[in-house]
Design a protein around this motif. Structure first.
Motif, mmCIF file in Angstrom:
data_model
loop_
_atom_site.group_PDB
_atom_site.id
_atom_site.type_symbol
_atom_site.label_atom_id
_atom_site.label_comp_id
_atom_site.label_asym_id
_atom_site.label_seq_id
_atom_site.Cartn_x
_atom_site.Cartn_y
_atom_site.Cartn_z
ATOM 1 N N ALA A 52 -11.005 -17.653 -10.017
ATOM 2 C CA ALA A 52 -9.879 -18.079 -10.853
ATOM 3 C C ALA A 52 -8.540 -17.919 -10.130
ATOM 4 O O ALA A 52 -7.530 -18.449 -10.567
ATOM 5 N N ILE A 71 -3.105 -20.003 -21.062
ATOM 6 C CA ILE A 71 -3.090 -21.136 -21.998
ATOM 7 C C ILE A 71 -1.658 -21.409 -22.476
ATOM 8 O O ILE A 71 -1.207 -22.548 -22.461
ATOM 9 N N ALA A 127 -15.898 -14.617 -11.624
ATOM 10 C CA ALA A 127 -15.019 -15.593 -12.294
ATOM 11 C C ALA A 127 -13.559 -15.249 -12.017
ATOM 12 O O ALA A 127 -12.735 -16.124 -11.730
ATOM 13 N N SER A 128 -13.238 -13.972 -12.085
ATOM 14 C CA SER A 128 -11.868 -13.530 -11.836
ATOM 15 C C SER A 128 -11.463 -13.848 -10.388
ATOM 16 O O SER A 128 -10.308 -14.200 -10.116
ATOM 17 N N TYR A 142 -14.578 -20.714 -16.416
ATOM 18 C CA TYR A 142 -14.461 -20.007 -15.133
ATOM 19 C C TYR A 142 -15.764 -19.254 -14.846
ATOM 20 O O TYR A 142 -16.234 -19.204 -13.704
ATOM 21 N N ARG A 159 -9.925 -5.863 -12.730
ATOM 22 C CA ARG A 159 -9.833 -7.259 -13.170
ATOM 23 C C ARG A 159 -8.416 -7.548 -13.717
ATOM 24 O O ARG A 159 -7.856 -8.600 -13.447
ATOM 25 N N GLN A 163 -9.474 -28.739 -20.053
ATOM 26 C CA GLN A 163 -8.848 -27.896 -21.081
ATOM 27 C C GLN A 163 -7.773 -28.671 -21.848
ATOM 28 O O GLN A 163 -7.656 -28.563 -23.067
ATOM 29 N N ARG A 222 -8.501 -23.923 -10.296
ATOM 30 C CA ARG A 222 -7.715 -24.047 -11.535
ATOM 31 C C ARG A 222 -7.356 -25.510 -11.793
ATOM 32 O O ARG A 222 -7.429 -25.993 -12.907
ATOM 33 N N GLY A 229 -12.355 -18.790 -20.659
ATOM 34 C CA GLY A 229 -13.001 -17.914 -19.677
ATOM 35 C C GLY A 229 -14.417 -18.379 -19.362
ATOM 36 O O GLY A 229 -14.914 -18.182 -18.245
ATOM 37 N N GLY A 264 -7.571 -17.486 -23.367
ATOM 38 C CA GLY A 264 -7.718 -17.357 -21.915
ATOM 39 C C GLY A 264 -6.648 -16.470 -21.327
ATOM 40 O O GLY A 264 -6.285 -15.432 -21.916
ATOM 41 N N ARG A 265 -6.157 -16.865 -20.149
ATOM 42 C CA ARG A 265 -5.147 -16.067 -19.452
ATOM 43 C C ARG A 265 -3.831 -16.836 -19.280
ATOM 44 O O ARG A 265 -2.764 -16.237 -19.159
HETATM 45 O O1 DC Z 1 -11.919 -14.117 -20.587
HETATM 46 P P1 DC Z 1 -13.060 -13.841 -19.599
HETATM 47 O O2 DC Z 1 -13.249 -12.380 -19.284
HETATM 48 O O3 DC Z 1 -14.327 -14.497 -20.014
HETATM 49 O O4 DC Z 1 -12.597 -14.570 -18.241
HETATM 50 C C1 DC Z 1 -13.278 -14.406 -17.021
HETATM 51 C C2 DC Z 1 -12.290 -14.598 -15.881
HETATM 52 O O5 DC Z 1 -11.860 -15.960 -15.844
HETATM 53 C C3 DC Z 1 -11.019 -13.763 -15.991
HETATM 54 O O6 DC Z 1 -11.146 -12.525 -15.353
HETATM 55 C C4 DC Z 1 -9.973 -14.615 -15.343
HETATM 56 C C5 DC Z 1 -10.480 -16.026 -15.473
HETATM 57 N N1 DC Z 1 -9.740 -16.819 -16.452
HETATM 58 C C6 DC Z 1 -8.552 -17.372 -16.031
HETATM 59 O O7 DC Z 1 -8.119 -17.143 -14.912
HETATM 60 N N2 DC Z 1 -7.852 -18.199 -16.865
HETATM 61 C C7 DC Z 1 -8.282 -18.454 -18.102
HETATM 62 N N3 DC Z 1 -7.576 -19.269 -18.901
HETATM 63 C C8 DC Z 1 -9.489 -17.850 -18.568
HETATM 64 C C9 DC Z 1 -10.188 -17.019 -17.714
#
Ligand code: DC
Length: 218
Positions: A89, A119, A85-86, A39, A167, A102, A95, A36, A116-117
């Motif tokens: 992303a 991984i 960031a969201s 991002y 979010r 990564q 990405r 995150g 993360g989201r």
């Molecule tokens: O985990 P975080 O709240 O720090 O992440 C911030 C934003 O980054 C989250 O809302 C979506 C994006 N993000 C993503 O899309 N993919 C990831 N692997 C990590 C974060």
């Protein structure tokens, strides 16, 4: 031949996955990447140059130009940066620009715990262990509220709840690499667990999964 060991931890905002990932990495002797943050650093770089998070070309440029200084910006944890960031992303070129970094981090021995989201679903689909860490919206909002208050910041629980719900929606409903539990990920619901209990549960799962993998590869 030895191979980097990868533990993938995905889940929604404020589920406790960051703390868990850091502790697991220390426990297993692996490196840790909070994905995150890359991002967030991209969003911070974009905003600081007056860019708009909806501007895909500018966001991709920011991602491609990311530096170690961007990752050390002091305001990366701010709510405003998290929201931006969201947004960035959700853009495929952003990405794509962040994917190689990564994967290279994951491949370096002895391995890594990456949270993360996407991984376990996109970045490291062959991870040795996958966890999906979540908690109820109310619990996550309360934790974030208490964290802000303990830092001496003013916070409003309703605003935080709405921001987290928004979010979640954006991260789960986007077309590219949406947040979801990988088919082979183990669910860890931390709603009723404190950080220590979540860590113990995660260690138990990781050990079990690694033992099972060792047996099938004999
Ligand atoms: O985990 P975080 O709240 O720090 O992440 C911030 C934003 O980054 C989250 O809302 C979506 C994006 N993000 C993503 O899309 N993919 C990831 N692997 C990590 C974060």
């Amino acid at each position: 031949m030895s191979k980097a060991l990868v533990v993938a931890i995905d889940g929604p905002v404020a589920a406790g996955k960051g703390t868990l990932a850091r502790r697991l990495a220390a426990h297993l002797g692996l490196r840790h990447l909070d994905s995150g943050m890359i991002y967030r650093a991209t969003a911070a770089r974009l905003l600081s140059s007056g860019g708009n998070p909806e501007d895909g070309v500018a966001a991709e440029k920011a991602a491609l130009a990311l530096t170690a200084e961007d990752l050390a910006r002091p305001n990366l944890r701010d709510q405003e940066i998290g929201g931006a960031a969201s947004r960035i992303a959700a853009l495929q070129p952003v990405r794509d620009a962040l994917l190689a970094f990564q994967r290279a981090f994951a491949a370096e021995e002895p391995g890594a715990v990456i949270d993360g989201r996407d991984i376990g679903t996109v970045v490291c689909p062959d991870a040795d262990v996958k966890l999906y860490v979540t908690a109820g919206l109310e619990e996550r909002a309360t934790r974030r509220f208490e964290e802000l208050v303990s830092r001496g910041e003013t916070a409003n629980l309703d605003d935080i709840t709405n921001e987290i719900a928004e979010r979640d929606r954006r991260d789960m409903e986007r077309a590219v690499a949406p947040l979801r539990q990988a088919d082979d990920a183990v669910l860890v619901d931390t709603s009723e667990l404190d950080a220590d209990a979540a860590f113990e549960k995660a260690v138990e799962i990781v050990v079990k999964q690694l033992n099972a993998r060792a047996k099938t590869s004999i």
